[in-house]
Design a protein around this motif. Structure first.
Motif, PDB file in Angstrom:
ATOM      1  N   ASP A  27      19.147  77.959 134.637  1.00 31.38           N
ATOM      2  CA  ASP A  27      20.182  77.550 133.161  1.00 31.38           C
ATOM      3  C   ASP A  27      19.079  79.026 133.031  1.00 31.38           C
ATOM      4  N   LEU A  28      18.435  78.820 132.879  1.00 33.39           N
ATOM      5  CA  LEU A  28      16.818  79.618 132.025  1.00 33.39           C
ATOM      6  C   LEU A  28      17.938  81.507 132.116  1.00 33.39           C
ATOM      7  N   ASP A  29      18.324  82.022 133.754  1.00 27.08           N
ATOM      8  CA  ASP A  29      18.829  83.506 133.557  1.00 27.08           C
ATOM      9  C   ASP A  29      20.319  83.491 132.622  1.00 27.08           C
ATOM     10  N   ALA A  30      21.033  82.764 132.671  1.00 26.22           N
ATOM     11  CA  ALA A  30      22.139  83.006 131.994  1.00 26.22           C
ATOM     12  C   ALA A  30      21.611  82.514 130.551  1.00 26.22           C
ATOM     13  N   ILE A  31      20.571  81.413 130.008  1.00 31.02           N
ATOM     14  CA  ILE A  31      20.428  81.506 128.534  1.00 31.02           C
ATOM     15  C   ILE A  31      19.833  83.127 127.759  1.00 31.02           C
ATOM     16  N   ARG A  32      19.349  83.542 128.833  1.00 32.48           N
ATOM     17  CA  ARG A  32      17.903  84.770 128.671  1.00 32.48           C
ATOM     18  C   ARG A  32      19.652  86.306 128.568  1.00 32.48           C
ATOM     19  N   ALA A  33      20.338  86.108 129.588  1.00 32.38           N
ATOM     20  CA  ALA A  33      21.229  87.109 129.392  1.00 32.38           C
ATOM     21  C   ALA A  33      22.269  86.737 128.206  1.00 32.38           C
ATOM     22  N   ALA A  34      22.905  85.545 128.072  1.00 35.85           N
ATOM     23  CA  ALA A  34      23.548  85.554 126.302  1.00 35.85           C
ATOM     24  C   ALA A  34      22.655  85.621 125.671  1.00 35.85           C
ATOM     25  N   LYS A  35      21.576  85.751 125.326  1.00 37.01           N
ATOM     26  CA  LYS A  35      20.340  85.456 124.664  1.00 37.01           C
ATOM     27  C   LYS A  35      20.744  84.710 123.215  1.00 37.01           C
ATOM     28  N   THR A  36      21.096  83.510 123.878  1.00 37.13           N
ATOM     29  CA  THR A  36      21.080  82.410 122.872  1.00 37.13           C
ATOM     30  C   THR A  36      20.797  80.853 123.723  1.00 37.13           C
ATOM     31  N   LEU A  37      20.055  80.171 123.209  1.00 30.31           N
ATOM     32  CA  LEU A  37      20.071  78.880 123.893  1.00 30.31           C
ATOM     33  C   LEU A  37      20.850  77.784 123.317  1.00 30.31           C
ATOM     34  N   ARG A  38      21.640  76.550 123.442  1.00 32.62           N
ATOM     35  CA  ARG A  38      22.631  76.516 123.136  1.00 32.62           C
ATOM     36  C   ARG A  38      22.393  74.525 122.598  1.00 32.62           C
ATOM     37  N   ILE A  39      21.811  74.097 121.636  1.00 33.59           N
ATOM     38  CA  ILE A  39      21.093  73.433 122.053  1.00 33.59           C
ATOM     39  C   ILE A  39      22.507  72.013 121.011  1.00 33.59           C
ATOM     40  N   GLY A  40      22.761  71.043 121.685  1.00 31.95           N
ATOM     41  CA  GLY A  40      22.980  70.032 121.780  1.00 31.95           C
ATOM     42  C   GLY A  40      21.882  68.911 120.134  1.00 31.95           C
ATOM     43  N   THR A  41      22.376  68.867 118.728  1.00 31.99           N
ATOM     44  CA  THR A  41      21.907  67.756 118.484  1.00 31.99           C
ATOM     45  C   THR A  41      23.242  67.124 117.376  1.00 31.99           C
ATOM     46  N   GLU A  42      22.764  65.977 117.180  1.00 35.32           N
ATOM     47  CA  GLU A  42      23.719  64.933 116.256  1.00 35.32           C
ATOM     48  C   GLU A  42      23.859  65.379 115.100  1.00 35.32           C
ATOM     49  N   GLY A  43      23.130  65.727 113.963  1.00 37.48           N
ATOM     50  CA  GLY A  43      23.383  66.765 112.684  1.00 37.48           C
ATOM     51  C   GLY A  43      23.858  65.471 111.486  1.00 37.48           C
ATOM     52  N   THR A  44      23.713  64.134 112.021  1.00 33.07           N
ATOM     53  CA  THR A  44      22.917  63.439 111.346  1.00 33.07           C
ATOM     54  C   THR A  44      22.490  62.642 111.136  1.00 33.07           C
ATOM     55  N   TYR A  45      21.236  62.907 112.290  1.00 32.95           N
ATOM     56  CA  TYR A  45      19.915  62.093 112.504  1.00 32.95           C
ATOM     57  C   TYR A  45      19.007  62.395 111.111  1.00 32.95           C
ATOM     58  N   ALA A  46      18.534  62.223 110.153  1.00 36.15           N
ATOM     59  CA  ALA A  46      17.308  62.492 109.217  1.00 36.15           C
ATOM     60  C   ALA A  46      16.290  61.476 110.441  1.00 36.15           C
ATOM     61  N   PRO A  47      14.626  61.563 109.993  1.00 36.83           N
ATOM     62  CA  PRO A  47      14.894  63.095 109.846  1.00 36.83           C
ATOM     63  C   PRO A  47      13.875  64.178 110.903  1.00 36.83           C
ATOM     64  N   PHE A  48      15.297  64.155 111.597  1.00 37.33           N
ATOM     65  CA  PHE A  48      15.361  64.926 112.530  1.00 37.33           C
ATOM     66  C   PHE A  48      15.901  65.787 112.765  1.00 37.33           C
ATOM     67  N   SER A  49      16.925  66.063 112.847  1.00 35.89           N
ATOM     68  CA  SER A  49      18.527  66.317 112.424  1.00 35.89           C
ATOM     69  C   SER A  49      19.732  66.251 111.887  1.00 35.89           C
ATOM     70  N   PHE A  50      20.021  66.518 110.639  1.00 37.90           N
ATOM     71  CA  PHE A  50      20.767  66.540 109.744  1.00 37.90           C
ATOM     72  C   PHE A  50      20.698  67.339 108.154  1.00 37.90           C
ATOM     73  N   HIS A  51      22.278  67.396 107.365  1.00 39.94           N
ATOM     74  CA  HIS A  51      22.338  68.464 107.298  1.00 39.94           C
ATOM     75  C   HIS A  51      21.350  67.988 105.365  1.00 39.94           C
ATOM     76  N   ASP A  52      20.970  68.974 104.575  1.00 43.18           N
ATOM     77  CA  ASP A  52      20.384  68.791 103.444  1.00 43.18           C
ATOM     78  C   ASP A  52      21.159  69.072 102.138  1.00 43.18           C
ATOM     79  N   ALA A  53      21.256  69.303 101.298  1.00 47.23           N
ATOM     80  CA  ALA A  53      22.025  68.897  99.921  1.00 47.23           C
ATOM     81  C   ALA A  53      22.418  69.903  99.370  1.00 47.23           C
TER      82      ALA A  53
END
Length: 258
Positions: A27-53
């Motif tokens: 998978d590292l080959d595909a990540i480097r080819a795309a120049k992007t690391l796709r990261i799955g995260t919740e976005g609703t779990y403070a203070p680890f992954s959330f949206h600020d004001a």
């Protein structure tokens, strides 16, 4: 006579197929080819992954993800999803990795791989700052402990002989302790550190902690040794260059790697 070449062709085709499976791209080959690391995260779990004001995605895990991507030489792309769907999303190749406080367990390791742990948490016993009668877990016997009834912390409190006062989670538990409606709460030290960072004058303290720590790592699909090695190397580098310590201080005011 035609059967021999046909049979040989079938053998060669099967061999080629097997070689293709064993030699598939990491998978590292595909990540480097795309120049992007796709990261799955919740976005609703403070203070680890959330949206600020302002609406920006922030948090401890988010900043760790950004630094890891930087060390890999690619851009981070955060894809938000509900907790229950994050691991399934990784399985479906929607994400390259999941960085969302995923605990390293034997059950998960049977199907997925993890980076080396990047954060550890411990069960701690929290009381009011002016309480002197509870100094350890054994002192919970006969006392009221504010707990989410379905949590492992509730089980630990029961094993210590506490009377449980049911709550919806850490915030409600800590408020019951502050107001004196509960004598203590058994909870996660990371949650306490976050709370203490936000409200340093709150009249609560940690009086004891369990020795055993629960570790979380970056979750990735199996059979990607190059990606795992690159993730481990990136985590080692951000700890060595001070980036990790700065992020930990920002969100917890303490080292949370041990």
């Amino acid at each position: 006579m035609r059967l021999v070449p046909a049979a040989r062709a079938a053998v060669f085709a099967a061999a080629a197929l097997l070689l293709g499976v064993s030699a598939r791209a990491d998978d590292l080959d595909a990540i480097r080819a795309a120049k992007t690391l796709r990261i799955g995260t919740e976005g609703t779990y403070a203070p680890f992954s959330f949206h600020d004001a302002s609406g920006a995605l922030v948090g401890f895990d988010v900043e760790i993800g950004r630094k890891v991507a930087e060390k890999l030489g690619v851009a981070p792309q955060f894809l938000e999803g509900k907790w229950d769907g994050l691991i399934a999303g990784l399985d479906a190749k929607r994400y390259d990795v999941v960085i969302n406080q995923v605990g390293i367990t034997k059950e998960r390791q049977a199907k997925f791989d993890f980076s080396e742990p990047y954060i550890r948490s411990r069960a701690v016993l929290i009381t009011r700052a002016d309480t002197g009668t509870i100094k350890g877990f054994a002192d919970l016997k006969g006392k009221k402990s504010a707990q989410s009834l379905s949590s492992n912390f509730a089980r630990l409190a029961t094993e210590s002989g506490a009377e449980l006062v049911g709550t919806d989670g850490f915030d409600q538990s800590i408020q019951l302790v502050i107001t004196g409606r509960a004598d203590a709460t058994l909870n996660d030290n990371l949650s306490f550190l976050d709370f203490h960072k936000q409200k340093p004058n709150a009249p609560v303290k940690i009086v004891a902690q369990k020795d055993d720590a629960d570790a979380s790592g970056i979750l990735l699909r199996k059979n990607n040794p190059d990606l795992k090695a690159a993730l481990d190397k990136a985590l080692t580098e951000i700890k060595a260059d001070g980036s990790y310590a700065a992020i930990a201080q920002k969100y917890f005011g303490a080292d949370v790697s041990q």
